[in-house]
Write an enzyme that holds these catalytic residues in place. Structure first.
Site, PDB file in Angstrom:
ATOM      1  CE  LYS A  29       5.810 110.338  35.764  1.00 29.28           C
ATOM      2  NZ  LYS A  29       5.088 111.596  35.502  1.00 29.28           N
ATOM      3  CB  THR A  30       6.488 110.899  42.558  1.00 27.24           C
ATOM      4  OG1 THR A  30       7.298 111.115  41.406  1.00 27.24           O
ATOM      5  CG2 THR A  30       7.367 110.780  43.774  1.00 27.24           C
ATOM      6  CG  ASP A 216       9.817 108.538  40.659  1.00 21.82           C
ATOM      7  OD1 ASP A 216       9.165 108.528  39.597  1.00 21.82           O
ATOM      8  OD2 ASP A 216       9.678 109.423  41.526  1.00 21.82           O
ATOM      9  CD  GLU A 217      11.736 111.698  37.593  1.00 20.35           C
ATOM     10  OE1 GLU A 217      11.621 111.703  36.351  1.00 20.35           O
ATOM     11  OE2 GLU A 217      11.323 112.620  38.324  1.00 20.35           O
ATOM     12  CD  GLN A 247       8.357 114.781  33.267  1.00 14.99           C
ATOM     13  OE1 GLN A 247       8.991 115.392  34.116  1.00 14.99           O
ATOM     14  NE2 GLN A 247       7.242 114.136  33.550  1.00 14.99           N
ATOM     15  NE  ARG A 601       8.887 119.863  36.404  1.00 15.16           N
ATOM     16  CZ  ARG A 601       8.368 118.664  36.620  1.00 15.16           C
ATOM     17  NH1 ARG A 601       8.343 118.157  37.826  1.00 15.16           N
ATOM     18  NH2 ARG A 601       7.840 117.961  35.638  1.00 15.16           N
TER      19      ARG A 601
HETATM   20  N1  LIG Z   1      -5.261 111.780  43.013  1.00 14.07           N
HETATM   21  C1  LIG Z   1      -4.735 112.929  43.377  1.00 14.07           C
HETATM   22  N2  LIG Z   1      -5.461 113.859  44.021  1.00 14.07           N
HETATM   23  C2  LIG Z   1      -4.941 115.044  44.387  1.00 14.07           C
HETATM   24  N3  LIG Z   1      -3.680 115.419  44.154  1.00 14.07           N
HETATM   25  C3  LIG Z   1      -2.879 114.543  43.513  1.00 14.07           C
HETATM   26  C4  LIG Z   1      -3.348 113.263  43.093  1.00 14.07           C
HETATM   27  N4  LIG Z   1      -2.335 112.631  42.480  1.00 14.07           N
HETATM   28  C5  LIG Z   1      -1.282 113.462  42.518  1.00 14.07           C
HETATM   29  N5  LIG Z   1      -1.593 114.610  43.141  1.00 14.07           N
HETATM   30  C6  LIG Z   1      -0.705 115.777  43.368  1.00 14.07           C
HETATM   31  O1  LIG Z   1      -0.253 116.233  42.105  1.00 14.07           O
HETATM   32  C7  LIG Z   1       1.081 116.692  42.169  1.00 14.07           C
HETATM   33  C8  LIG Z   1       1.931 115.932  41.183  1.00 14.07           C
HETATM   34  O2  LIG Z   1       2.108 114.589  41.627  1.00 14.07           O
HETATM   35  P1  LIG Z   1       3.475 113.810  41.422  1.00 14.07           P
HETATM   36  O3  LIG Z   1       4.613 114.663  41.807  1.00 14.07           O
HETATM   37  O4  LIG Z   1       3.338 112.487  42.041  1.00 14.07           O
HETATM   38  O5  LIG Z   1       3.432 113.687  39.825  1.00 14.07           O
HETATM   39  P2  LIG Z   1       4.483 113.007  38.876  1.00 14.07           P
HETATM   40  O6  LIG Z   1       3.724 112.301  37.854  1.00 14.07           O
HETATM   41  O7  LIG Z   1       5.461 112.233  39.659  1.00 14.07           O
HETATM   42  O8  LIG Z   1       5.166 114.292  38.233  1.00 14.07           O
HETATM   43  P3  LIG Z   1       6.583 114.403  37.492  1.00 14.07           P
HETATM   44  O9  LIG Z   1       6.395 113.762  36.170  1.00 14.07           O
HETATM   45  O10 LIG Z   1       6.810 115.860  37.370  1.00 14.07           O
HETATM   46  O11 LIG Z   1       7.574 113.684  38.336  1.00 14.07           O
HETATM   47  C9  LIG Z   1       1.519 116.498  43.592  1.00 14.07           C
HETATM   48  O12 LIG Z   1       1.359 117.716  44.282  1.00 14.07           O
HETATM   49  C10 LIG Z   1       0.579 115.440  44.099  1.00 14.07           C
HETATM   50  O13 LIG Z   1       0.434 115.512  45.489  1.00 14.07           O
HETATM   51 MG   LIG Z   2       7.561 112.394  39.864  1.00 11.05          MG
END
Ligand SMILES: Nc1ncnc2c1ncn2[C@@H]1O[C@H](COP(=O)(O)OP(=O)(O)OP(=O)(O)O)[C@@H](O)[C@H]1O
Ligand SMILES: [Mg+2]
Length: 782
Positions: A29-30, A216-217, A247, A601
């Site tokens: 997402k981020t 975000d969040e 979350q 995490r």
């Molecule tokens: N398409 C992709 N290919 C490879 N790696 C990815 C891809 N999308 C995300 N990632 C990697 O996966 C990990 C998690 O991504 P991110 O932090 O954006 O997730 P999130 O959904 O924001 O998580 P959270 O809910 O914990 O905030 C990061 O290390 C990111 O670089």
């Molecule tokens: Mg995130």
């Protein structure tokens, strides 16, 4: 679009109109937000000035800026990436005058809030033992989160005594803050919404400015933040929010999960994108997270998958005590490091800040470099607040709170009676106390000697102002303040361990001043104070420091680490006793969401641990293994058979207990042997059996709030907990020793002084330092 999957790509390409990305942990997402900013600029030709990205912590904001920088190279610094609070400060610094505040308003931290409430309670003759300050602070905060003015709040709470009192205190509190030209953290958002409401032209300016808004969040936004975003996005409706209902962990601070669940109602034409692939965690870890969260009833079902390997199994260990648990963690870390893992890739997470003490201690004993984030607030320490108050007064703050804080520190023989006279004079002439002090001669009824002292203080402050005006650097003025006010020499003369720690902290703040001036050549004292007011310790998290990171589960949100330890997996620690005894079933579900946040995490390996017995609220308490552990299928653990046995044993134990007529039926849990949670009280060691847990007292939610620590709060330093015997040190000249802060070094000299040994050490990192042995707490390296 490199590095994005199809759904993520779709999310980036949806440029116009509302967009909701609802997806589980680690699904990117981020990452989508970051890439979307770049996409808007590169493909759609959007001016970076027209983009606003809101993150939850300053650290996330910085990281996002860095990532955008990497992707697009130029222009990233013109995108507004900030937290809600820093966004609002920037807006209010320009327009606060439109709502009756000066643009240079001060920002109160919780300590300032507390002393304000305290003095109100005194004036109103409200007994703080019956109605604690914290209760009023929480009521005021809740009111502001709901955007209730003191009048509206009074109308709603007119029915009962406590409500009426809270309304009176709230009204007075607001008027005192305004008089002092100060805002607290909740005000920052509240006042921005108020500004926009009463000044459509200002709102219009920002609506035109922020044509593309991303948050975000989003699951952790509260009502007033929702209002703010809604106002800003009303004109162009290019609002993209991302979040995960699983979350949502800040309900106790007013976060409103319905903001995300009702997004589609609020914006009927919203496009909704779900992301289901997790890129962060190995298979076993993800399976554990999915298993735990499935025990929550009130959730939108979603299944995360990964194409990563199952990876290593999850480790679980039940230790005898919290000390044994700390030793176990330290030894596991050492093993990892021997295998080539860096300290920086390891995090230790826990439910309450209190747990960090023993864990930190064990890191020290094992010589493992570490840092505690979000513990005791560095900026809430007395000496730091004193020095900052000096800086604020020097920076022309008209706030009497700061003036009062420093006018007699160190002691200058200026008593409360004289200060009251200064205040009356100030009020009569519409001055601040500082300005009144400069005219102390004119204050009626004051002895010439006293007025001279007060005037001298005013002159001292003016002298620092002159230095700054003459272009002297901030750090050299900082030194002069400590010297000329006598603050430093008073501490040195005290010659106590506490004074020594205070001096170290003041030194640490000086480092901050130096760093700040190096990074911001143009900036002055105002900018420095501004930065300090908004810092969060997570900001200081730097990948350069090769240290193990210790933080609460709350602070870990949004972050990821290859190796994660979660300690204190015990019922009544995690989930907390308050949640277990709460009438609100969502209390336990919120704990479970927090558990889901914690587990997700971890990237490579997850270590869970519990103690059979630990000190809590002054009692040694025996606890069962957390129900969350039992919600994870045994096959995901290293010792599958043991886990199965544990589950069976518990099942028969609870049936036994039930047959004996013990145990109270638990409203929630039903997994394994968990149907009967008869362990409220009863098993607490000592006389105060069960008293401290989940007692139904009206303030329990405040107690809860306290124990979380401020998530967006500020640096704490992995402080020393080593105990060294006072008296003759156990090292000699030539020995290698280690200091908590300065690291390793060689002893160069050792002299016996009047009270203590004086030791001179040449530190590898920072050169020669002379210190008292009993304070230095040096540890001899083996
Ligand atoms: N398409 C992709 N290919 C490879 N790696 C990815 C891809 N999308 C995300 N990632 C990697 O996966 C990990 C998690 O991504 P991110 O932090 O954006 O997730 P999130 O959904 O924001 O998580 P959270 O809910 O914990 O905030 C990061 O290390 C990111 O670089
Ligand atoms: Mg995130």
């Amino acid at each position: 679009m490199a590095g994005l999957n199809d759904m993520q790509e779709q999310a980036c390409e949806h440029v116009d109109g509302p967009l909701l990305i609802l997806a589980g942990a680690g699904s990117g997402k981020t990452r989508v937000i970051t890439h979307r900013v770049a996409y808007l600029m590169e493909h759609e030709g959007v001016n970076p000035l027209n983009i606003l990205a809101i993150t939850f912590t300053n650290k996330a904001a910085r990281e996002m800026r860095e990532r955008v920088d990497l992707i697009v190279g130029d222009g990233a610094d013109r995108v507004w990436v900030s937290t809600f609070h820093s966004l609002c400060v920037r807006i209010l610094r320009r327009y606060a005058d439109k709502i009756g505040y000066g643009k240079n308003f001060d920002i109160y931290d919780s300590d300032d809030q507390k002393s304000t409430v305290k003095s109100i309670l005194k004036d109103f003759q409200i007994d703080p033992k019956r109605y604690p300050e914290k209760m009023f602070m929480a009521e005021i905060s809740k009111a502001k989160e709901k955007y209730l003015s003191p009048d509206e709040f009074a109308k709603k709470n007119a029915a009962d005594y406590a409500g009426t009192k809270a309304a009176e205190v709230y009204t007075e509190y607001q008027s005192r803050l305004k008089k002092n030209n100060a805002m607290d953290f909740d005000d920052l958002i509240y006042k921005t919404v108020e500004l926009f409401e009463h000044n459509p032209d200002v709102l219009d300016t920002y609506q035109n400015r922020f044509r593309y808004i991303m948050v975000d969040e989003y699951q952790d936004t509260n009502h007033i933040q929702f209002l703010l975003v809604k106002m800003l996005a009303r004109k162009y409706r290019n609002l993209c929010v991302v979040g995960d209902d699983d979350q949502s962990i800040y309900k106790f601070r007013g976060a409103n999960i319905t903001n995300i669940l009702n997004f589609e109602k609020e914006y009927e034409d919203a496009k909704v994108i779900k992301l289901e692939q997790n890129y962060r965690s190995c298979g076993n870890i993800l399976a554990a997270a999915n298993a735990v969260i499935q025990h929550n009833a009130g959730r939108k079902d979603k299944a995360l998958w990964t194409d990563k390997d199952a990876g290593e199994k999850i480790s679980f260990e039940q230790c005898d005590s919290e000390y044994a648990e700390g030793d176990m963690v330290a030894s596991r870390i050492k093993t990892l490091v021997r295998q080539g893992v860096d300290y920086r890739d390891i995090a230790i997470l826990y439910r309450t800040n209190a747990q960090s003490r023993v864990l930190g201690e064990k890191m020290v004993y094992a010589n493992i470099p570490y840092r505690v984030y979000g513990g005791t607030n560095f900026y809430a320490r007395k000496e730091i607040k004193d020095v900052l108050a000096y800086l604020k007064v020097i920076n022309n703050s008209t706030d009497n709170l700061y003036f009062r804080r420093v006018v007699n520190v160190p002691k200058r023989g200026i008593g409360e009676a004289s200060l009251s006279k200064v205040e009356s004079f100030a009020d009569a002439y519409g001055l601040s106390m500082m300005d009144a002090a400069a005219r102390a001669d004119e204050i009626p009824g004051m002895a010439a000697k006293t007025s001279a002292k007060i005037r001298q203080f005013a002159e001292l402050i003016t002298s620092f102002r002159d230095m700054l005006a003459d272009g002297e650097s901030l750090d050299s003025v900082y030194d002069r303040i400590l010297e000329d006010t006598g603050y430093e020499s008073e501490l040195i003369a005290e010659h106590t361990e506490e004074a020594m720690t205070r001096l170290e902290n003041i030194d640490e703040l000086r480092n901050k001043v130096v760093e700040f001036t190096e990074d911001n050549e143009e900036a002055g004292l105002s900018e420095f104070l501004e930065e300090i007011a908004l810092v969060s310790d997570l900001d200081a998290m730097s990948e350069d420091d090769n240290q193990v990171k210790l933080m609460t589960l709350h602070s870990a949100k949004g972050l990821e680490f290859p190796y994660v330890f979660i300690c204190g997996m015990e019922d009544r620690v995690f989930p907390s006793g308050i949640a277990l005894n709460s009438d609100d079933p969502d209390a336990l579900e919120e704990e479970r969401r927090l558990c889901y946040v914690g587990i997700t995490r971890a990237m490579k390996k997850l270590y869970l641990s519990a103690a059979k017995e630990r000190m809590m609220h002054g009692n040694r308490v025996y606890s069962d293994v957390s129900r969350f552990i039992r919600e994870i299928p045994p096959m995901l653990f290293e010792h599958e058979a043991d886990m199965k046995n544990m589950a069976k044993r518990r099942e028969s134990e609870s049936v036994d207990r039930y047959n004996r007529g013990e145990g109270r039926r638990d409203a929630y849990g039903s997994s394994y042997g968990d149907t009967y949670a008869g362990y409220s009280g009863g098993r607490t060691a000592g006389a105060a059996s069960g008293r401290s847990y989940g007692q139904k007292n009206p303030y329990s939610s405040y107690a809860k709030q306290q124990s979380y620590g401020q998530p967006s709060s500020q640096p704490s330093f992995g402080k020393a907990f080593v105990v060294n015997s006072v008296g003759k040190p156990d090292y000699a000249v030539g020995d290698r020793v280690r200091h908590i802060k300065f690291g390793p070094g060689t002893v160069e000299a050792l002299e016996k002084g009047d009270k203590d040994y004086e030791v001179t050490v040449n530190f590898d990192r920072c050169g020669v330092r002379k210190m008292f042995a009993s304070f230095a707490k040096l540890k001899k390296c083996e």
